[in-house]
Motif scaffolding. Sequence first.
Motif, PDB file in Angstrom:
ATOM      1  N   GLU A  27       0.852  -1.174   0.041  1.00  0.00           N
ATOM      2  CA  GLU A  27      -0.186   0.147  -0.058  1.00  0.00           C
ATOM      3  C   GLU A  27       0.944   1.249   0.030  1.00  0.00           C
ATOM      4  N   GLU A  28       1.997   1.009   0.712  1.00  0.00           N
ATOM      5  CA  GLU A  28       3.000   2.260   0.589  1.00  0.00           C
ATOM      6  C   GLU A  28       3.595   2.555  -0.718  1.00  0.00           C
ATOM      7  N   LEU A  29       3.651   1.421  -1.655  1.00  0.00           N
ATOM      8  CA  LEU A  29       4.000   1.568  -2.849  1.00  0.00           C
ATOM      9  C   LEU A  29       3.098   2.470  -3.672  1.00  0.00           C
ATOM     10  N   LEU A  30       1.959   2.050  -3.620  1.00  0.00           N
ATOM     11  CA  LEU A  30       0.790   2.654  -4.409  1.00  0.00           C
ATOM     12  C   LEU A  30       0.445   3.994  -3.955  1.00  0.00           C
ATOM     13  N   LYS A  31       0.992   4.452  -2.759  1.00  0.00           N
ATOM     14  CA  LYS A  31       0.814   5.921  -2.684  1.00  0.00           C
ATOM     15  C   LYS A  31       1.934   6.735  -3.268  1.00  0.00           C
ATOM     16  N   GLU A  32       2.865   6.438  -3.792  1.00  0.00           N
ATOM     17  CA  GLU A  32       4.089   7.089  -4.531  1.00  0.00           C
ATOM     18  C   GLU A  32       3.647   7.403  -5.859  1.00  0.00           C
ATOM     19  N   ARG A  33       3.098   8.564  -5.965  1.00  0.00           N
ATOM     20  CA  ARG A  33       2.727   8.960  -7.429  1.00  0.00           C
ATOM     21  C   ARG A  33       3.717   8.829  -8.628  1.00  0.00           C
ATOM     22  N   ASP A  34       4.963   8.853  -8.329  1.00  0.00           N
ATOM     23  CA  ASP A  34       6.147   8.869  -9.398  1.00  0.00           C
ATOM     24  C   ASP A  34       6.465   7.401  -9.442  1.00  0.00           C
ATOM     25  N   ILE A  35       5.905   6.384  -8.854  1.00  0.00           N
ATOM     26  CA  ILE A  35       6.159   5.083  -8.976  1.00  0.00           C
ATOM     27  C   ILE A  35       5.117   4.110 -10.142  1.00  0.00           C
ATOM     28  N   HIS A  36       5.588   3.924 -10.899  1.00  0.00           N
ATOM     29  CA  HIS A  36       4.620   3.176 -11.840  1.00  0.00           C
ATOM     30  C   HIS A  36       4.805   1.481 -11.677  1.00  0.00           C
ATOM     31  N   LEU A  37       3.667   0.897 -10.865  1.00  0.00           N
ATOM     32  CA  LEU A  37       3.869  -0.470 -10.915  1.00  0.00           C
ATOM     33  C   LEU A  37       3.416  -1.328 -12.248  1.00  0.00           C
ATOM     34  N   ILE A  38       4.375  -2.523 -12.594  1.00  0.00           N
ATOM     35  CA  ILE A  38       3.913  -3.034 -13.592  1.00  0.00           C
ATOM     36  C   ILE A  38       3.965  -4.592 -13.173  1.00  0.00           C
ATOM     37  N   PRO A  39       2.828  -5.183 -13.271  1.00  0.00           N
ATOM     38  CA  PRO A  39       2.636  -6.460 -12.472  1.00  0.00           C
ATOM     39  C   PRO A  39       3.008  -7.669 -13.382  1.00  0.00           C
ATOM     40  N   PHE A  40       3.313  -8.618 -12.939  1.00  0.00           N
ATOM     41  CA  PHE A  40       3.680  -9.564 -13.812  1.00  0.00           C
ATOM     42  C   PHE A  40       3.869 -10.992 -12.763  1.00  0.00           C
ATOM     43  N   CYS A  41       3.293 -12.160 -13.328  1.00  0.00           N
ATOM     44  CA  CYS A  41       3.382 -13.424 -12.700  1.00  0.00           C
ATOM     45  C   CYS A  41       4.481 -14.338 -13.603  1.00  0.00           C
ATOM     46  N   PRO A  42       5.680 -14.457 -13.330  1.00  0.00           N
ATOM     47  CA  PRO A  42       6.393 -15.510 -14.103  1.00  0.00           C
ATOM     48  C   PRO A  42       5.999 -16.866 -14.267  1.00  0.00           C
ATOM     49  N   GLU A  43       5.392 -17.326 -13.399  1.00  0.00           N
ATOM     50  CA  GLU A  43       4.823 -18.838 -13.363  1.00  0.00           C
ATOM     51  C   GLU A  43       3.814 -18.776 -14.411  1.00  0.00           C
ATOM     52  N   GLN A  44       2.724 -17.927 -14.296  1.00  0.00           N
ATOM     53  CA  GLN A  44       1.756 -17.911 -15.433  1.00  0.00           C
ATOM     54  C   GLN A  44       2.223 -17.714 -16.628  1.00  0.00           C
ATOM     55  N   GLY A  45       3.160 -16.576 -16.688  1.00  0.00           N
ATOM     56  CA  GLY A  45       3.708 -16.098 -17.892  1.00  0.00           C
ATOM     57  C   GLY A  45       4.494 -17.381 -18.631  1.00  0.00           C
ATOM     58  N   GLY A  46       5.099 -18.136 -17.814  1.00  0.00           N
ATOM     59  CA  GLY A  46       5.821 -19.266 -18.437  1.00  0.00           C
ATOM     60  C   GLY A  46       4.766 -20.569 -18.848  1.00  0.00           C
ATOM     61  N   GLY A  47       3.636 -20.273 -18.467  1.00  0.00           N
ATOM     62  CA  GLY A  47       2.769 -21.423 -19.067  1.00  0.00           C
ATOM     63  C   GLY A  47       2.209 -22.233 -18.258  1.00  0.00           C
ATOM     64  N   LEU A  48       2.412 -22.014 -16.915  1.00  0.00           N
ATOM     65  CA  LEU A  48       1.839 -22.951 -15.782  1.00  0.00           C
ATOM     66  C   LEU A  48       0.454 -22.328 -15.553  1.00  0.00           C
ATOM     67  N   ALA A  49      -0.724 -23.458 -15.098  1.00  0.00           N
ATOM     68  CA  ALA A  49      -1.701 -23.040 -14.809  1.00  0.00           C
ATOM     69  C   ALA A  49      -2.018 -22.669 -13.251  1.00  0.00           C
ATOM     70  N   THR A  50      -3.045 -21.985 -13.130  1.00  0.00           N
ATOM     71  CA  THR A  50      -3.489 -21.671 -11.574  1.00  0.00           C
ATOM     72  C   THR A  50      -4.730 -22.221 -11.298  1.00  0.00           C
ATOM     73  N   PRO A  51      -5.028 -23.140 -10.332  1.00  0.00           N
ATOM     74  CA  PRO A  51      -3.883 -23.453  -9.276  1.00  0.00           C
ATOM     75  C   PRO A  51      -3.021 -24.313  -9.822  1.00  0.00           C
ATOM     76  N   ARG A  52      -1.971 -24.618  -9.426  1.00  0.00           N
ATOM     77  CA  ARG A  52      -0.765 -25.440  -9.783  1.00  0.00           C
ATOM     78  C   ARG A  52      -0.062 -26.120  -8.692  1.00  0.00           C
ATOM     79  N   ASP A  53       0.358 -27.250  -8.888  1.00  0.00           N
ATOM     80  CA  ASP A  53       1.256 -27.872  -7.633  1.00  0.00           C
ATOM     81  C   ASP A  53       2.419 -26.842  -7.355  1.00  0.00           C
ATOM     82  N   PRO A  54       2.508 -26.911  -6.024  1.00  0.00           N
ATOM     83  CA  PRO A  54       3.860 -26.101  -5.265  1.00  0.00           C
ATOM     84  C   PRO A  54       4.933 -26.980  -6.163  1.00  0.00           C
TER      85      PRO A  54
END
Length: 150
Positions: A27-54
């Motif tokens: 939440e503290e990060l989200l308050k910073e107006r000059d920080i633009h967050l770029i969300p990414f999940c490498p496990e999903q991006g790499g082709g794994l399903a959700t939910p998935r085995d640990p």
Amino acid sequence: MNVLISACLLGFACRYDGQRKEYSAVEELLKERDIHLIPFCPEQGGGLATPRDPAERQGDAVRTQSGRDVTEQYHRGAAMALNLAQTFGCTVAVLKEKSPSCGSGRIYDGTFTRTLTAGDGVTAELLKKHGITVIGESQIKAFLANRAGK
Ligand code: SF4
């Protein structure tokens, strides 16, 4: 500044168990107006399903608890994360601690006994190799304090 961030830290339900979690430190990060967050999940991006085995790192490989080798998917997701970070000029990434992808400094040791060991997740390791500073969610406060002190 643009900052790559583990999507699960922003509440995306991309965790292996399909659950979403809230992380107050973010939440503290989200308050910073000059920080633009770029969300990414490498496990999903790499082709794994959700939910998935640990999964956990076992040396250079990554295997699920049932023994499936998912190393290739982890590397693919890491390469995508790096590409995204470089495209947006991110010099800092905020990544979820202890994950076999995103963990930085400490990860589970490959025995599936919740035992931590020194090491990086596959994505964190690749980003660091390319000069990107990786911080975990417990370091966000210190990171913001450092910036404020500049
Ligand atoms: Fe979160 Fe990273 Fe795991 Fe995706 S791979 S769920 S972003 S810790």
